[in-house]
Scaffold this motif. Structure first.
Motif, PDB file in Angstrom:
ATOM      1  N   ASN A 163      -1.326  -2.482 -10.231  1.00 30.00           N
ATOM      2  CA  ASN A 163      -1.523  -1.391  -9.275  1.00 30.00           C
ATOM      3  C   ASN A 163      -2.955  -0.888  -9.374  1.00 30.00           C
ATOM      4  O   ASN A 163      -3.467  -0.635 -10.472  1.00 30.00           O
ATOM      5  N   ARG A 164      -3.569  -0.768  -8.220  1.00 28.05           N
ATOM      6  CA  ARG A 164      -4.930  -0.220  -8.138  1.00 28.05           C
ATOM      7  C   ARG A 164      -4.838   1.201  -7.606  1.00 28.05           C
ATOM      8  O   ARG A 164      -4.390   1.439  -6.483  1.00 28.05           O
ATOM      9  N   PHE A 165      -5.259   2.161  -8.440  1.00 23.38           N
ATOM     10  CA  PHE A 165      -5.239   3.570  -8.072  1.00 23.38           C
ATOM     11  C   PHE A 165      -6.636   3.965  -7.577  1.00 23.38           C
ATOM     12  O   PHE A 165      -7.595   3.927  -8.358  1.00 23.38           O
ATOM     13  N   ALA A 166      -6.760   4.324  -6.315  1.00 22.41           N
ATOM     14  CA  ALA A 166      -8.029   4.829  -5.798  1.00 22.41           C
ATOM     15  C   ALA A 166      -8.095   6.317  -6.107  1.00 22.41           C
ATOM     16  O   ALA A 166      -7.645   7.167  -5.330  1.00 22.41           O
ATOM     17  N   VAL A 167      -8.647   6.650  -7.268  1.00 20.00           N
ATOM     18  CA  VAL A 167      -8.684   8.036  -7.724  1.00 20.00           C
ATOM     19  C   VAL A 167      -9.564   8.883  -6.809  1.00 20.00           C
ATOM     20  O   VAL A 167      -9.279  10.057  -6.543  1.00 20.00           O
ATOM     21  N   SER A 168     -10.645   8.276  -6.317  1.00 16.76           N
ATOM     22  CA  SER A 168     -11.530   8.943  -5.370  1.00 16.76           C
ATOM     23  C   SER A 168     -12.183   7.878  -4.510  1.00 16.76           C
ATOM     24  O   SER A 168     -11.892   6.683  -4.645  1.00 16.76           O
TER      25      SER A 168
ATOM     26  N   GLN B 110       0.869  -1.171   0.000  1.00 17.44           N
ATOM     27  CA  GLN B 110       0.000   0.000   0.000  1.00 17.44           C
ATOM     28  C   GLN B 110       0.911   1.227   0.000  1.00 17.44           C
ATOM     29  O   GLN B 110       1.832   1.318   0.813  1.00 17.44           O
ATOM     30  N   HIS B 111       0.673   2.147  -0.931  1.00 16.99           N
ATOM     31  CA  HIS B 111       1.567   3.302  -1.043  1.00 16.99           C
ATOM     32  C   HIS B 111       0.771   4.525  -1.501  1.00 16.99           C
ATOM     33  O   HIS B 111      -0.436   4.432  -1.791  1.00 16.99           O
ATOM     34  N   GLN B 112       1.433   5.661  -1.576  1.00 23.14           N
ATOM     35  CA  GLN B 112       0.763   6.927  -1.840  1.00 23.14           C
ATOM     36  C   GLN B 112       1.275   7.600  -3.114  1.00 23.14           C
ATOM     37  O   GLN B 112       1.378   8.823  -3.182  1.00 23.14           O
ATOM     38  N   LEU B 113       1.595   6.822  -4.147  1.00 19.48           N
ATOM     39  CA  LEU B 113       2.067   7.392  -5.404  1.00 19.48           C
ATOM     40  C   LEU B 113       1.031   8.366  -5.966  1.00 19.48           C
ATOM     41  O   LEU B 113      -0.173   8.074  -5.977  1.00 19.48           O
ATOM     42  N   PHE B 114       1.510   9.538  -6.442  1.00 20.24           N
ATOM     43  CA  PHE B 114       0.661  10.594  -6.991  1.00 20.24           C
ATOM     44  C   PHE B 114      -0.345  11.122  -5.968  1.00 20.24           C
ATOM     45  O   PHE B 114      -1.378  11.702  -6.340  1.00 20.24           O
TER      46      PHE B 114
END
Length: 701
Positions: free
Chosen positions: A409-414, A354-358
């Protein structure tokens, strides 16, 4: 003369050391303090969907879970039957025991193997690269749940994820003893013993699951099988777990490719059309799982697995002229042992972060898988006087080495919208060797596939989520095709671009899912009754598209309605397919074999007090069995029967009564209306199983 290694010899290096198991439990109990409130740890294993709340909603593709409760009430005889109500799935029920797997998903032929089948994350098909993937079908008695994952997220587990991934999850050990026995039609008898124990701290666990089943079989297709699974595990400090699973399966079944002739079917034939043919199979495996919680945001899981599978198939030759005259198979005194043994060793490691990319909440998975497979393919020419030994007429070794790297990678955009991107690179080399030839006896070929995938989920409102994905999937050409005649045929892998989009959710007493799917092959090779001869050209394009749906509705007063439907209007060949000489063997627009247009399921469940019941209706539509899409059933004594088989509808009734938490009785009636139907055509007609009744008892100590 030899024909195969004995089962005991095949298993020797996989047998667990009883002393090591005992020391594991002892050390686990001694090293860690006991606490009255200790919570049992689930032994580490690979899951493809997940067990935590919200895991299904994070997948950018259709998901189905066959729960433990559903398995209990349905009382399936096989994993095939357990999957029957899953949207998108079609099965070809050739025997009630389902020793050989016949599972199709989303318009893929149920006589094929383009769906990846796992057990606790480990491939169970004897050969993903080197040989037929359908010779082993795990026993349902040791399964706790079944996961079915489709869409781009399935890329993490390839190859052969064109139809998606089926993952059988085996039972978790529980303290105590449980005995379950069942008996019924065809003189069927089955007993399962489960024994479990753990240290007071729950930091070390052990379980044994043993099943023996035998039957005279429908149409006298008798079988005798034994399945053993042993699981143990222990904690390694505060943040690591180690688990070991050993399985041992052996079966002898009086089955064959032979079926009855058409007139015999119409007359209600109930005899075994190949009374002296035997399918003898077994598998032994050892899985070692390590789980390391590196931190609150990082976890490393590593799986090392090995297996040995064998399939000895003893089949008598026929006098075809006499068979045609008699309207049933007439056998000679000659037979062949088509005997194959498979070895596999693999390594699969996955790092989840779990990370905070972007500046986004991200969930990443990075992994590597290396695997070696080999198959010894031996044909033994025997006689009736000595039916298990003779002269070796074929002795070949097929092998494959593969390496896969993958990242997702799963990006949680919102809070509502998430995008999942993934990439898999798979490189493999295949080798074929004729051990009976002194020179020019070996050939090899290699291939690399780059497989991207992209998916998204959007929470429309609390009761409704939309999802969509597109990805590229592949299934390797098997050694026997890619290196036919010890010559590199320059065959491409079977490749498909898959698209799906759907909605799912829950509202009050309703749960629902609706998915549109499309699979566009640029090169599909389909085994078919009328055209099983190897072609020296790549297969050609096919198109599969349709809808699948599931609905659950709690009606109240103890009643629940569950339903699923699969509609595949298009499962067709695009462009004419030709043989090596340019002759058309499959016309453009013809339908793929063993793909019904409709598959539907409806189940009405009722629960009151200690009683649970379920009345289920299953319908499979009509299917073509050959690529020419012929309709009249045509007999052939030198090849496969061909023709269209009619749709059929089956009615099942199941019931469980729990006297207490330690004692329950069960009963089931399959094909309650005793419908006569054709399940499949091979060298004759496979008759669907007639009405059968089973009763069972479960005791816990």
């Amino acid at each position: 003369m030899r024909h195969s290694v004995t089962p005991a010899a095949r298993a020797a290096r996989f047998l667990p050391n009883p002393l090591a198991v005992a020391m594991t439990l002892a050390l686990g109990g001694a090293a860690l303090p006991a606490t009255a409130e200790a919570e049992a740890k689930v032994l580490p294993k690979v899951v493809v969907v997940g067990t935590e709340e919200g895991d299904s909603e994070r997948q950018p593709g259709a998901v189905a879970i066959v729960t433990e409760e559903e398995l209990q009430i349905r009382q399936p005889r096989s994993t095939e039957e357990a999957l029957r109500s899953v949207p998108g799935v079609a099965i070809k029920p050739e025997e009630e025991s389902a020793i050989v797997a016949n599972i199709g998903i989303r318009g893929l032929s149920s006589a094929d193997y383009k769906t990846l089948i796992l057990e606790d994350g480990v491939p169970i098909a004897p050969g993903l690269f080197v040989g037929n993937g359908r010779y082993y079908n795990p026993r349902i008695q040791r399964m706790e749940t079944i996961e079915v994952l489709k869409g781009a997220a399935s890329l993490r587990y390839g190859p052969s994820t064109i139809g998606g991934v089926i993952n059988y999850i085996t039972k978790q050990p529980e303290d105590g003893v449980q005995l379950e026995a069942r008996a019924g039609s065809f003189n069927s008898r089955e007993a399962t013993l489960e024994v479990g124990g753990s240290t007071p701290s729950q930091e070390a666990q052990f379980g044994a699951f043993i099943t023996h089943a035998s039957s005279d079989g429908f149409m006298d297709k008798g079988y005798d099988m034994t399945d053993v699974m042993i699981k143990t595990g222990m904690a390694l400090g505060d943040n690591q777990w180690l688990s070991l699973k050993f399985s041992d399966y052996d079966s002898e079944a009086n089955i064959s490719y032979r079926g009855v002739f058409l007139q015999a079917y119409k007359d209600g034939a109930d005899y075994n059309p190949a009374p002296d043919d035997y399918f003898i199979s077994g598998r032994r495996s050892l899985d070692l799982n390590h789980e390391w919680d590196i931190s609150a945001t990082a976890k490393l899981t590593t799986l090392v697995y090995g297996s040995e599978t064998y399939r000895d198939y003893w089949r008598y030759a026929t006098n075809n002229a006499a068979s045609a005259a008699a309207g049933r198979w007439v056998y000679t005194d000659s037979l062949n042992g088509n005997n194959r043994s498979f070895d596999r060793f693999g390594f699969d490691s996955r790092l989840k972060l779990q990370h905070q990319l972007f500046g986004l909440a991200n969930e990443a998975e990075i992994g590597v898988r290396a695997m070696n497979e080999s198959m010894d393919d031996v044909t033994v020419a025997a006689t009736r006087a000595t039916p298990r030994t003779g002269t070796i007429s074929r002795d070949a070794v097929e092998s494959a080495d593969s390496l896969a790297l993958y990242a997702q990678n799963r990006f949680a955009v919102s809070d509502r919208f998430a995008v999942t991107a993934g990439l898999r690179a798979e490189s493999y080399e295949q080798t074929s060797k004729n051990k009976r030839a002194a020179t020019n006896n070996e050939a090899d070929t290699s291939n690399t596939e780059i497989l991207p995938g992209l998916g998204a989920t959007y929470q429309i409102n609390p009761a409704l989520q939309g999802f969509a994905s597109v990805y590229k999937a592949f299934s390797p050409a098997l050694n026997s095709d890619a290196l036919n005649g010890l010559e590199d045929q320059q065959l491409d892998a079977e490749r498909s671009v898959n698209i799906e989009a759907g909605v799912r959710g829950a509202r009050a007493q309703l749960t629902y899912e609706l998915t549109f799917f499309r699979m566009d092959f640029d090169n599909q090779i389909i085994p078919a009754n009328s055209n099983s001869q190897f072609q020296r050209t790549n297969g050609g394009e096919t198109l599969h598209q349709g809808l699948e749906a599931a609905l659950g509705w709690e009606l109240g007063a103890g009643f629940t309605l569950k339903s699923s439907a699969t509609y595949i209007p298009d499962a067709e060949f695009v462009g004419a397919r030709r043989d090596a000489n340019g002759n058309i063997t499959t016309p453009d627009g013809n339908r793929v074999t063993y793909v019904p247009e409709w598959v539907t399921n409806l189940s009405l469940e009722y629960k009151t007090g200690k009683l649970r019941t379920a009345l289920s209706v299953h319908h499979t539509g009509e299917q073509y069995t050959d690529v020419l899409n012929t309709k009249p059933i045509t007999e052939s004594t030198s090849g496969f029967f061909t023709g269209q088989i009619d749709g059929y509808t089956l009615l099942d009734l199941n019931a469980i009564y729990e006297f207490s938490k330690d004692l329950s009785l069960s009963a089931s009636a399959k094909n309650l209306t005793d419908e006569q139907y054709i399940a499949s055509l091979r060298q004759g007609i496979y008759v669907g199983t007639e009405r059968s009744i089973d009763v069972g008892v479960k005791l816990k100590f």
